[in-house]
Design an enzyme around this catalytic site. Sequence first.
Site, PDB file in Angstrom:
ATOM      1  N   HIS A  22      32.548  37.136  38.586  1.00  0.00           N
ATOM      2  CA  HIS A  22      32.483  35.690  38.800  1.00  0.00           C
ATOM      3  C   HIS A  22      32.798  34.958  37.498  1.00  0.00           C
ATOM      4  O   HIS A  22      32.249  35.260  36.452  1.00  0.00           O
ATOM      5  CB  HIS A  22      31.079  35.309  39.292  1.00  0.00           C
ATOM      6  N   TYR A 131      57.453  25.613  34.803  1.00  0.00           N
ATOM      7  CA  TYR A 131      56.030  25.275  34.894  1.00  0.00           C
ATOM      8  C   TYR A 131      55.410  25.855  36.167  1.00  0.00           C
ATOM      9  O   TYR A 131      54.578  25.228  36.797  1.00  0.00           O
ATOM     10  CB  TYR A 131      55.812  23.763  34.842  1.00  0.00           C
TER      11      TYR A 131
END
Length: 146
Positions: A22, A131
């Site tokens: 996590h 990008y």
Amino acid sequence: MLVGISSLISPELLITMHRMGHGDELVIADAHFPGHSCNQNVIRADGLMIPDLLEAILPLMVLDTYVECPAIIMKAVPGDTIDPLVRQNYEKVLSRHSTETMKVGEIERFAFYERASKAFAVIMSGDITKYGNILLKKGVTPVERK
């Protein structure tokens, strides 16, 4: 082959995602990204497009619901532009694989490189979209109770 896992997920990528915890971050980078110079854990996915990789990864990995933007793209350098379809395509894929609305954030180019250097891994795609990089923050896998 395993049932239910996309053939786009290599064994190396599968074990990497399994090892993530996590809050760990995974970068899916375009072909121009300096992945090997900014991170020790680089997984090659030459020839694969980022939206396709997202479609393959997201059924296997829950994104972090405790942060505002669990998916982040790189901002254009001042004076440069990003095709708005990049964000739209990523948001469409994210929405197909989440019960919550996932907002795609943006960070400055060098801040993105810094995050990538600390990411759990960088996947180098064959995507040449300018990008096209996206960073994913892993969330908590829900416990199924029976």
